[in-house]
Scaffold this motif. Structure first.
Motif, short mmCIF file in Angstrom:
data_model
loop_
_atom_site.label_atom_id
_atom_site.label_comp_id
_atom_site.label_asym_id
_atom_site.label_seq_id
_atom_site.Cartn_x
_atom_site.Cartn_y
_atom_site.Cartn_z
N THR A 38 -4.44 -2.01 3.55
CA THR A 38 -5.30 -1.30 4.47
C THR A 38 -5.96 -0.13 3.73
N LEU A 39 -6.92 0.49 4.39
CA LEU A 39 -7.52 1.70 3.81
C LEU A 39 -6.44 2.73 3.51
N ARG A 40 -5.54 2.92 4.44
CA ARG A 40 -4.44 3.88 4.23
C ARG A 40 -3.60 3.48 3.02
N GLY A 41 -3.29 2.20 2.92
CA GLY A 41 -2.49 1.74 1.79
C GLY A 41 -3.17 2.00 0.46
N LYS A 42 -4.48 1.73 0.40
CA LYS A 42 -5.23 1.97 -0.84
C LYS A 42 -5.22 3.45 -1.22
N ILE A 43 -5.38 4.30 -0.21
CA ILE A 43 -5.42 5.74 -0.49
C ILE A 43 -4.05 6.25 -0.91
N TRP A 44 -2.99 5.76 -0.30
CA TRP A 44 -1.64 6.15 -0.73
C TRP A 44 -1.43 5.79 -2.20
N GLN A 45 -1.85 4.60 -2.59
CA GLN A 45 -1.67 4.17 -3.97
C GLN A 45 -2.44 5.06 -4.93
N LEU A 46 -3.64 5.47 -4.52
CA LEU A 46 -4.43 6.37 -5.36
C LEU A 46 -3.73 7.70 -5.57
N PHE A 47 -3.26 8.30 -4.48
CA PHE A 47 -2.59 9.60 -4.60
C PHE A 47 -1.28 9.48 -5.39
N LEU A 93 -0.56 4.81 -8.63
CA LEU A 93 -0.13 3.45 -8.94
C LEU A 93 -1.26 2.71 -9.65
N LYS A 94 -1.02 2.27 -10.87
CA LYS A 94 -2.07 1.64 -11.66
C LYS A 94 -1.84 0.15 -11.88
N GLN A 95 -0.58 -0.26 -11.79
CA GLN A 95 -0.29 -1.65 -12.12
C GLN A 95 0.93 -2.14 -11.35
N ILE A 96 0.90 -3.40 -10.97
CA ILE A 96 2.07 -4.04 -10.38
C ILE A 96 2.44 -5.23 -11.26
N TYR A 97 3.68 -5.66 -11.16
CA TYR A 97 4.19 -6.70 -12.05
C TYR A 97 4.77 -7.83 -11.21
N ALA A 98 3.90 -8.79 -10.90
CA ALA A 98 4.30 -9.88 -10.01
C ALA A 98 5.49 -10.67 -10.57
N GLU A 99 5.45 -10.94 -11.88
CA GLU A 99 6.54 -11.73 -12.46
C GLU A 99 7.87 -11.01 -12.36
N ALA A 105 9.32 0.66 5.23
CA ALA A 105 8.54 0.05 6.31
C ALA A 105 7.07 0.46 6.33
N PRO A 106 6.74 1.76 6.18
CA PRO A 106 5.32 2.13 6.20
C PRO A 106 4.50 1.47 5.09
N PHE A 107 5.15 1.20 3.96
CA PHE A 107 4.44 0.54 2.85
C PHE A 107 4.15 -0.92 3.20
N LEU A 108 5.15 -1.61 3.73
CA LEU A 108 4.95 -3.00 4.11
C LEU A 108 3.96 -3.13 5.26
N TYR A 109 3.86 -2.11 6.06
CA TYR A 109 2.93 -2.11 7.18
C TYR A 109 1.48 -1.95 6.72
N ASN A 110 1.31 -1.44 5.50
CA ASN A 110 -0.03 -1.10 5.02
C ASN A 110 -0.48 -1.81 3.76
N MET A 111 0.35 -2.68 3.21
CA MET A 111 -0.07 -3.35 1.98
C MET A 111 0.71 -4.63 1.77
N PRO A 112 0.20 -5.54 0.95
CA PRO A 112 0.91 -6.78 0.64
C PRO A 112 2.28 -6.51 0.02
N GLU A 113 3.14 -7.48 0.11
CA GLU A 113 4.55 -7.30 -0.24
C GLU A 113 4.77 -6.75 -1.64
N ILE A 114 4.16 -7.35 -2.65
CA ILE A 114 4.41 -6.90 -4.02
C ILE A 114 3.87 -5.49 -4.24
N GLU A 115 2.68 -5.21 -3.70
CA GLU A 115 2.14 -3.85 -3.79
C GLU A 115 3.05 -2.86 -3.07
N ALA A 116 3.55 -3.26 -1.91
CA ALA A 116 4.44 -2.39 -1.15
C ALA A 116 5.70 -2.08 -1.93
#
Length: 342
Positions: free
Chosen positions: A68-77, A80-86, A154-165
């Motif tokens: 969500t917009l909120r999730g994107k903004i939280w990541q910016l503040f 968070l630059k990278q996630i590691y799916a593997e 919970a707030p992270f999962l509510y606002n972004m995909p699982e791996i990003e959360a």
């Protein structure tokens, strides 16, 4: 320096106009990474003045596909630059962690009355992410799973995909409030800070509570352990969390003082305002705009030394060595209010 007052005149914007301003800032920031700090400052100003716009239908139904917009903004503040799916998938493949039993039980207690949350976040997803977190921090005793982390993820999962959360939650805990995990000494220090700040900004209320033998920690500790997620409704909690990402997790302490100030008259006329009153008489419903406006006024009254202790307590004990810890992000609101550096 941007100067904000809850009473200052602010240009009215429609939800669509506000959304466009956020989208433009995010797009500009993505194409101009060298201007990150300036862009964050603009986002901070916009959120402080207007808050975030109402969610669009895409946010409501496609959270598994994009934040969500909120999730994107939280990541910016959070930076968070990278996630590691593997790596995440390998953690999930490890199966139940050493904390699986309590995780499974806690998951069923996560925002049970919030229908939108239950629709968007499944128990399976909650359990999977928390077990993966426990596997990742297994060798770090101070960061292991404890009861209540279900409400923090919970707030992270509510606002972004699982791996990003998962990664946003992990860095939130590790980088912003490690003392609110493990032995939860951060929450204990927070209890002390709530008392100190309340005594400073409202000595009459503080004295009244003290006279009636009220242990404020009965009120403050559960709220700090859950970083405010124990006070409904969820949508208002998320608005307060925007400020935690902008200015620091220590704002939870300030917000708790503000909640007491909002409930002031109710407390002063209560027949029996003892510790049980705060434990069981919990019909208070958050109004994030009221609380944040009041927080600005409260911060203006806090001496710089006390505010600094408050700002760094999620990272460092109140009596600990604070050398090497960056206070820049945490003091942001203090600068907004006072207009001068500490």
């Amino acid at each position: 320096m941007f100067s904000y007052s809850p009473y200052s005149e602010i240009k009215e914007l429609s939800q669509s106009e506000l959304r466009k301003q956020y989208d433009d800032l995010l797009e500009y920031g993505a194409s101009h990474p060298e201007e990150l700090e300036q862009n964050l400052a603009k986002l901070r100003d916009l959120i402080t003045c207007y808050g975030l716009p109402s969610e669009s239908e895409d946010d409501e139904y496609n959270v598994d596909e994009q934040a969500t917009l909120r999730g994107k903004i939280w990541q910016l503040f959070l930076g968070l630059k990278q996630i590691y799916a593997e790596e995440y998938l390998s953690l999930v493949k490890l199966g139940p962690s050493s904390a699986h039993s309590i995780i499974s039980l806690d998951a069923t207690r996560t925002f049970p009355k919030e229908k939108t949350f239950r629709k968007r976040v499944t128990l399976e997803k909650l359990i999977r992410v928390l077990n993966a977190f426990q596997h990742k921090v297994e060798d770090r005793e101070s960061l292991g799973y404890i009861q209540g982390l279900n409400c923090l993820v919970a707030p992270f999962l509510y606002n972004m995909p699982e791996i990003e959360a998962f990664y946003t939650f992990y860095h939130f805990i590790v980088d912003r409030c490690p003392r609110y995990c493990g032995n939860q000494m951060g929450a204990l220090d927070g209890d002390s800070l709530v008392q100190q700040i309340l005594k400073l900004v409202d000595p009459k209320l503080f004295s009244y509570l003290e006279k009636n033998s009220v242990q404020l920690c009965v009120f403050s500790h559960p709220a700090l352990q859950s970083i405010l997620t124990n006070t409904p409704p969820l949508e208002e909690v998320l608005k307060l969390w925007d400020w935690l990402f902008m200015y620091g997790v220590h704002m939870a302490v300030i917000f708790l003082v503000c909640i007491l100030l909002v409930r002031r008259e109710e407390i002063l006329v209560a027949e029996n305002p003892n510790s049980r009153y705060f434990q069981y008489h919990n019909k208070f419903s958050l109004d994030a705009e009221l609380i944040t406006n009041l927080a600005i006024q409260v911060v203006a009254q806090i001496p710089s030394d006390l505010y600094k202790l408050c700002a760094i307590h999620p990272l460092v004990p109140l009596n600990g060595n604070r050398e090497g810890h960056d206070f820049t992000q945490s003091k942001g609101l203090k600068l907004v209010v006072k207009g001068t550096p500490d």
